[in-house]
Enzyme design. Structure first.
Site, PDB file in Angstrom:
ATOM      1  N   LEU A   7      -3.644  47.071  -7.298  1.00  0.00           N
ATOM      2  CA  LEU A   7      -3.396  46.248  -8.494  1.00  0.00           C
ATOM      3  C   LEU A   7      -2.021  45.593  -8.424  1.00  0.00           C
ATOM      4  CD1 LEU A   7      -5.036  48.282 -11.433  1.00  0.00           C
ATOM      5  CD2 LEU A   7      -6.058  46.545  -9.976  1.00  0.00           C
ATOM      6  N   THR A  50      -9.151  35.627   8.370  1.00  0.00           N
ATOM      7  CA  THR A  50      -9.004  34.214   8.019  1.00  0.00           C
ATOM      8  C   THR A  50      -9.010  33.320   9.259  1.00  0.00           C
ATOM      9  OG1 THR A  50      -7.403  32.635   7.104  1.00  0.00           O
ATOM     10  CG2 THR A  50      -6.490  34.636   8.032  1.00  0.00           C
ATOM     11  N   ASP A  51      -9.365  32.060   9.048  1.00  0.00           N
ATOM     12  CA  ASP A  51      -9.318  31.085  10.150  1.00  0.00           C
ATOM     13  C   ASP A  51      -7.880  30.754  10.557  1.00  0.00           C
ATOM     14  OD1 ASP A  51      -8.566  29.569   7.933  1.00  0.00           O
ATOM     15  OD2 ASP A  51     -10.096  28.017   8.208  1.00  0.00           O
ATOM     16  N   GLU A  52      -6.913  31.137   9.709  1.00  0.00           N
ATOM     17  CA  GLU A  52      -5.513  30.783  10.014  1.00  0.00           C
ATOM     18  C   GLU A  52      -4.981  31.494  11.248  1.00  0.00           C
ATOM     19  OE1 GLU A  52      -2.766  30.775   6.829  1.00  0.00           O
ATOM     20  OE2 GLU A  52      -4.228  30.047   5.389  1.00  0.00           O
ATOM     21  N   TYR A  78       2.193  35.286   7.202  1.00  0.00           N
ATOM     22  CA  TYR A  78       0.874  35.724   6.706  1.00  0.00           C
ATOM     23  C   TYR A  78      -0.162  35.699   7.823  1.00  0.00           C
ATOM     24  CZ  TYR A  78      -3.830  35.210   4.836  1.00  0.00           C
ATOM     25  OH  TYR A  78      -5.192  35.331   4.640  1.00  0.00           O
ATOM     26  N   LYS A  81      -2.250  38.777   9.752  1.00  0.00           N
ATOM     27  CA  LYS A  81      -3.719  38.883   9.818  1.00  0.00           C
ATOM     28  C   LYS A  81      -4.179  38.913  11.277  1.00  0.00           C
ATOM     29  CE  LYS A  81      -6.309  38.846   6.854  1.00  0.00           C
ATOM     30  NZ  LYS A  81      -6.876  39.930   5.990  1.00  0.00           N
ATOM     31  N   ASN A 127     -10.892  28.308   3.874  1.00  0.00           N
ATOM     32  CA  ASN A 127     -10.299  28.370   2.525  1.00  0.00           C
ATOM     33  C   ASN A 127     -11.349  28.552   1.439  1.00  0.00           C
ATOM     34  OD1 ASN A 127      -8.059  27.076   4.074  1.00  0.00           O
ATOM     35  ND2 ASN A 127      -7.148  26.950   2.038  1.00  0.00           N
ATOM     36  N   LYS A 139      -2.449  29.648  -6.036  1.00  0.00           N
ATOM     37  CA  LYS A 139      -3.138  28.944  -4.950  1.00  0.00           C
ATOM     38  C   LYS A 139      -3.422  27.489  -5.332  1.00  0.00           C
ATOM     39  CE  LYS A 139      -3.406  32.590  -2.156  1.00  0.00           C
ATOM     40  NZ  LYS A 139      -3.858  33.790  -2.767  1.00  0.00           N
ATOM     41  N   ARG A 152      -4.030  26.149  -9.135  1.00  0.00           N
ATOM     42  CA  ARG A 152      -2.731  25.663  -9.638  1.00  0.00           C
ATOM     43  C   ARG A 152      -2.891  24.265 -10.234  1.00  0.00           C
ATOM     44  NH1 ARG A 152       2.968  23.870  -6.787  1.00  0.00           N
ATOM     45  NH2 ARG A 152       4.116  23.900  -8.745  1.00  0.00           N
ATOM     46  N   GLN A 153      -3.609  23.398  -9.516  1.00  0.00           N
ATOM     47  CA  GLN A 153      -3.736  22.017 -10.004  1.00  0.00           C
ATOM     48  C   GLN A 153      -4.594  21.954 -11.270  1.00  0.00           C
ATOM     49  OE1 GLN A 153      -1.503  20.728  -8.449  1.00  0.00           O
ATOM     50  NE2 GLN A 153      -1.568  21.922  -6.560  1.00  0.00           N
ATOM     51  N   LEU A 203       1.460  17.987  -5.128  1.00  0.00           N
ATOM     52  CA  LEU A 203       0.945  17.888  -3.764  1.00  0.00           C
ATOM     53  C   LEU A 203       2.092  18.096  -2.785  1.00  0.00           C
ATOM     54  CD1 LEU A 203      -1.625  17.047  -2.144  1.00  0.00           C
ATOM     55  CD2 LEU A 203      -0.769  14.698  -2.261  1.00  0.00           C
ATOM     56  N   ARG A 212      -8.039  21.157   4.728  1.00  0.00           N
ATOM     57  CA  ARG A 212      -8.574  22.515   4.615  1.00  0.00           C
ATOM     58  C   ARG A 212     -10.104  22.409   4.572  1.00  0.00           C
ATOM     59  NH1 ARG A 212      -4.236  23.042   6.152  1.00  0.00           N
ATOM     60  NH2 ARG A 212      -2.547  24.405   5.426  1.00  0.00           N
TER      61      ARG A 212
END
Ligand code: NAD
Ligand code: TDX
Length: 336
Positions: free
Chosen positions: A35, A125-127, A152, A156, A181, A191, A195-196, A208, A216
């Site tokens: 948490l 992740t793909d990152e 990050y 991973k 993503n 994120k 956020r937007q 931006l 992405r």
């Protein structure tokens, strides 16, 4: 499947996965989650009681993890490992919790499943593959070499390597997935997409990074959940599956679409300080998962999925609004 231990099950994707499982199957779920700021108790409460139990604890705590994994010795039991620090921008400010949770946490889970002979699925992740040029005709596949850019993604990548080593050296029964993503309900307002949306709902400005040329490859969290479920049921031990829904969009396109869906002028955004080391483009080739395991995404229209996500944030202001001011203050302090 019979019983699952879901680490990080109170986070964005983990909670979507737990909901996916309890709505479609009879599986019983234990969620292990520290948490942190990124978690939402609300996302797991309200699910059928008796089917989901929340244990608050650290995935790096070998005694806690070992105790929970020891209870999962049946053939239909598994650990699904989502728990992680997940935000690139935070990893640039302080990499330490990323190394701890993402690498030491994965090591802790691996040691527990090794000791008790329990099946594991590792969510990545793909990152880990770094980034692609905008005009590269290729996409990431299971054969792409690792080349992570941020603390990050490096953490991973380290975790993925541990999982493969434990499969080969100790015969641990693990599968891995590397997804693109995600967007959808319960994603933290730090994120990009939430956020937007919440900036617009709060009467603020859309932000931006740089020129917004970065691409992405968007997938709805429910489709990520169905992919993880498919791999649990049909995946081959030791194998990696890339998960993606052919959703490549530039950040500029996404920002314009959010504004348009919310009845605003698509040009009504601010360009702010770019992210250091900002990956240019991610793109996933998910042929293996589709052809070998028969998985298909249900959300084939990003525009429709995004419109539903906007409506979800509109209806859940009680959940996100208390988190919003502190996040925006931290971004403002960095010129973002
Ligand atoms: P998130 O930040 O929303 O949730 C992470 C969860 O893990 C939170 O509930 C948090 O409390 C918990 N957690 C963090 N540290 C912990 C610890 N030490 N012990 C126990 N629990 C801990 O993240 P997310 O976006 O839902 O990502 C979930 C997983 O999916 C991560 O492994 C991430 O790398 C991977 N992933 C995410 C995306 C994406 O687009 N968000 C894409 C591909 C893969
Ligand atoms: O305000 C913003 N403006 C902006 O232009 C924010 C927060 C982000 N961006 C850009 C940066 C990225 O190019 O939008 C893109 C998406 O940003 P994030 O939501 O931070 O995601 P990203 O860094 O791409 O990583 C996400 O996908 C892969 C998840 O956070 C990771 O956990 C996952 O592994």
């Amino acid at each position: 499947m019979d019983r699952l231990l879901v680490t990080g099950g109170a986070g964005f994707i983990g909670s979507n996965f737990v909901r996916f499982v309890v709505e479609r199957t009879d599986v019983r779920v234990v969620v292990l989650d520290k948490l942190t700021y990124a978690a939402s108790r609300e996302a797991v409460e309200g699910l059928p009681s008796g089917r989901v139990e929340l244990v608050v604890g650290d995935v790096c705590d070998a005694a806690v993890v070992g105790g929970l994994v020891a209870g999962l010795r049946g053939e239909g039991d598994a650990v699904v490992h989502f728990a992680a620090e997940s935000h690139n921008d935070n990893s640039l400010r302080d990499p330490s919790p990323f190394v701890q949770t993402n690498i030491v946490g994965t090591f802790t889970v691996l040691e527990a499943v090794r000791r008790h002979g329990v099946r594991m699925h590792h969510v990545s992740t793909d990152e880990v593959y770094g980034d692609l040029e905008l005009d590269d005709p290729g996409r990431f596949s299971e054969a792409t070499a690792y080349n992570p850019s941020s603390p990050y993604s490096a953490s991973k990548a380290g975790a993925d390597h541990l999982v493969r080593a434990w499969v080969r050296s100790f015969g641990v029964r693990a599968t891995l997935s590397n997804c693109s993503n995600n967007y959808g309900p319960w994603q933290h307002v730090e994120k990009f997409i939430p956020r937007q949306i919440t900036n617009v709902l709060d009467g603020g400005r859309v932000r931006l990074y740089g020129a917004g040329a970065n691409v992405r490859d968007w997938i709805h969290a429910e489709d990520h959940s169905s992919a993880v479920w498919t791999i649990l049921e049909k995946g081959r031990v030791g194998q990696t599956y890339l998960v993606g829904a052919d959703g490549e969009r530039s950040n500029l396109e996404v920002v314009r679409l959010v504004l348009q869906l919310m009845g605003r002028d698509p040009g009504d955004f601010d360009q702010v300080t770019d992210r250091a080391g900002h990956d240019l483009r991610y793109a996933i080739d998910s042929t293996k998962l589709r052809t070998e395991l028969g998985w298909e995404p249900a959300y084939t229209s990003f525009e429709e999925g995004l419109a539903r996500t906007v409506e979800w944030y509109r209806a859940h202001a009680d959940w996100w609004r208390p988190k919003k001011a502190a996040i925006e203050a931290a971004y403002a302090a960095k010129g973002q």
